[in-house]
Design an enzyme around this catalytic site. Sequence first.
Site, PDB file in Angstrom:
ATOM      1  N   SER A  60       0.826  -1.207   0.000  1.00 25.99           N
ATOM      2  CA  SER A  60       0.000   0.000   0.000  1.00 25.99           C
ATOM      3  C   SER A  60       0.859   1.255   0.000  1.00 25.99           C
ATOM      4  CB  SER A  60      -0.911  -0.006   1.221  1.00 25.99           C
ATOM      5  OG  SER A  60      -0.200   0.461   2.344  1.00 25.99           O
ATOM      6  N   LYS A  61       0.171   2.364  -0.223  1.00 29.45           N
ATOM      7  CA  LYS A  61       0.840   3.665  -0.199  1.00 29.45           C
ATOM      8  C   LYS A  61       1.494   3.910   1.145  1.00 29.45           C
ATOM      9  CE  LYS A  61      -1.394   6.802  -3.399  1.00 29.45           C
ATOM     10  NZ  LYS A  61      -2.006   8.089  -3.625  1.00 29.45           N
ATOM     11  N   ARG A  62       0.798   3.429   2.181  1.00 24.91           N
ATOM     12  CA  ARG A  62       1.297   3.680   3.534  1.00 24.91           C
ATOM     13  C   ARG A  62       2.589   2.942   3.838  1.00 24.91           C
ATOM     14  NH1 ARG A  62      -3.900   3.557   3.718  1.00 24.91           N
ATOM     15  NH2 ARG A  62      -3.948   1.322   4.053  1.00 24.91           N
TER      16      ARG A  62
END
Length: 504
Positions: A262-264
């Site tokens: 994910s982006k996170r």
Amino acid sequence: MTNQVRVRFAPSPTGPLHIGGVRTALFNYLFAKKNNGVFYVRIEDTDQNRFVPGAEEYILEALEWLGISPDETIGKNEKFGPYRQSERKELYKKYADQLIESGWAYYAFDTAEELDELRKKAESEGQTFIYNHSNREQLKTSLKLSKEEVDNCIANGEAYVIRFKTPVGETLHLNDMIRGDIKFDTSLLDDKVLYKSDGMPTYHLANIVDDHLMETSHVIRGEEWLPSMPLHELLYKAFGWTAPKFAHLPLILKPVGNGKLSKRDGDKLGFPVFPLDWIDPVSGEKSSGYREKGFYPETVLNFLALLGWNDGTDQEIFSLEELVEKFDLSRVHKAGAKFDPEKNKWFNQHYLKLQSDSNLALEFQKILQEKGIISDKEYVTKVVALIKERATFVSDFYELSDFFFVAPQEYDSKALKNWKKETPILMTQVRDLISGIEDFEAKNIESIVKSWITDQEIGMGKVMQPLRLSLVGAVKGPDLFEIIEMIGKEEAVRRIDNAVNTIQ
Ligand code: GLU
């Protein structure tokens, strides 16, 4: 509509473009080029709350860096423009109204508070509130209220949304180019909002209207959009339009475990998840990108292409031209693809070796300059030729070649065990030998030094190891005689003297 292949990448500018988004763009690009079609980029910015300044520019810059710029986008061949949904705002209302008229949509006047109440009530009964066929005729909608009541509400300026009136109990037969046939029961769908009280369409309405108006032939996007496919097919049906073909790309998974990358994940896992560096405009937090880490665009394209696709052979290295030639949606897998950061480095090693020595030298010169080392291009080019095999990034060069530019400041303690009692005498003899060589070319130095060692009947290692330590400061580096030729006679002599004088 013509039969031309027209595909789009339709990101929302909510932050930097995730590497998974880049893969979606790449697969669209490849599919378009393979089929002599058009690849366009449309910016889906109808959700004003999630708009992040700079994100749109970032997305287009990333595609340009990678060499997969769209044929049509904002400011470029705007055949079906505008390509930014916020600028098409006026257009969507008419389509929402059209669905109301044809009975495919309805007004809903429930306030946020009322909906919240309903949600809480359902929760307290251990249920989830879903806005759908089971309650739309009891809620404050145009399906319940009379025509006059509805007209009054609107005339009084009451806020409303327009919701899709999902048909009940129909079985949809969907086809996904990657996943094959999918059956879906429409009763499972909720009545999605199509048009919001702020006068903006939702993603679903704008996406369908635009894909139709922009003559999109195929929708190639991430698997996370698969659940929206039934609604989208129904919307095409409601409008009486031919739906594009759909292809949902597999998830990209974290290197370990099964979670989605994910982006996170940012830099947390030790590698970038974005193509370019990004500084968050609000928090100022920096996320690193492949470009600034020293990856080549060719590397990124190559590793992304193999996330969920292969050509059916063991081939791993593909140029963009080759990908265009070989890409085929039917060879895209259904299963998620694991991201492998180590493999990505391996690809970069490969593409670094393909760069010309002289281009690499220009880049390396910049790094040297930052360290206060001024060295001419010809010399740096030769250094690059000797060390690039061992590097993954240009930023590795200095570590691999510092001794070509500066004399050792210290000697690797592990290597000092080869520095014996008799070594200083031997080194002094080698020093004299070297200082007498006229033709100072690696091959010649090598044959003179080696025949001397043989004549003296000393073991090779007894001379070569301390000699390397004297010149390099450690047991590393390419061929020692190449190093001697490069640094020159005077410097070699000076370094040997220095070692003899300093090493105890
Ligand atoms: N705007 C959507 C996104 O952010 C596009 C999804 C689609 O391609 O339909 O990914």
